[in-house]
Design an enzyme around this catalytic site. Structure first.
Site, short mmCIF file in Angstrom:
data_model
loop_
_atom_site.label_atom_id
_atom_site.label_comp_id
_atom_site.label_asym_id
_atom_site.label_seq_id
_atom_site.Cartn_x
_atom_site.Cartn_y
_atom_site.Cartn_z
N ASP A 12 149.09 123.69 4.50
CA ASP A 12 149.74 122.38 4.58
C ASP A 12 148.80 121.42 5.29
O ASP A 12 148.34 121.72 6.40
CB ASP A 12 151.04 122.46 5.37
N ASP A 131 164.57 121.89 -2.25
CA ASP A 131 164.62 122.02 -0.79
C ASP A 131 166.07 121.87 -0.36
O ASP A 131 166.68 120.82 -0.58
CB ASP A 131 163.75 120.95 -0.14
#
Length: 242
Positions: A12, A131
């Site tokens: 990330d 999500d």
């Protein structure tokens, strides 16, 4: 259907650095240095996939487009690219990196017509990130509500979405174990492959996810557990190969 669980170590990127967040919340990051070095390390350790995320693009705080392209271009393994891909421009830039597939997130919730078009045009190169907190989807860096998980799944199934990346936000970056019930429920609601994300803390967690392969789970993204050295990638690959 996958015969064994694919593992996707995560890199990330925030402000040019490889970081990990807790619950995906801005401001909780721990930095782990160069994204390219991290990605190359996972490749050397035997990874077949890399999950590469532009967090700035996801949060709307700029982007790391050039760096993301550099990392993707340096890989000999498959790359799944995620973060801020929500229109023609960001999709074109993502696909231009040569990545294997891209994950659409927020875009899927805010512009459903565009997503349907992209799925029709690009097929297997497109995955949709779901999500979830409870059964509610969260968009744009997880700061907004985006509708019901199962209604959205039904729509995306009918549009021909090839695969889903399912993250339980409550688990992400916490090392508290994956939400196996959520994964089972999503697999029951679709015949498309599912990639699990969030909460992996141990080799037993990975074995538990691997046990869901017959239900339709194809892969697992692993982030903080690897960076926190809960286990090595080699150990993880061995654990799910059995």
């Amino acid at each position: 259907m996958a015969s064994k669980l694919e593992l996707l170590p995560a890199v990330d990127v925030r402000d040019g650095q490889a970081v990990r967040l807790v619950h995906g919340e801005s401001g909780t990051e721990t930095s782990y240095g160069s994204p390219l070095e991290a990605a190359l390390a996972w490749q050397r350790s035997g990874a077949e996939w890399l999950h590469l995320v532009d967090l700035d693009a996801a949060f709307g705080t700029g982007d790391n487009r050039a760096l993301i392209a550099e990392v993707a271009g340096a890989m000999d393994i498959k790359v799944e690219l995620s973060g801020g891909i929500r229109d023609d421009d960001t999709l074109a830039a993502a696909l231009a990196t040569g990545c294997t597939r891209v994950n659409l997130g927020t875009a899927a919730l805010e512009t459903p017509e565009w997503v349907a078009k992209v799925i029709a045009e690009h097929g297997d190169k497109i995955a949709v990130g779901l999500d979830v907190r409870g059964t509610t989807l969260r968009g744009r860096g997880w700061t907004r509500d985006g509708g019901d998980l199962y209604e959205t799944l039904e729509r995306l199934n009918s549009e021909g979405c090839a695969r889903y990346v399912v993250t339980d936000i409550a688990k992400d970056g916490t090392l508290q174990g994956p939400n196996l019930e959520l994964l089972r429920n999503v697999c029951a609601a679709t015949d498309r492959p599912v990639v699990a994300s969030g909460g992996v803390s141990s080799l037993d967690d990975l074995r538990a996810i691997a046990a869901l392969v017959p239900l339709g789970v194809e892969g697992s993204i692993v982030g903080k557990a690897l960076y926190a050295k809960a286990f090595t990638l080699e150990e993880a690959l061995e654990a799910v190969a059995k």
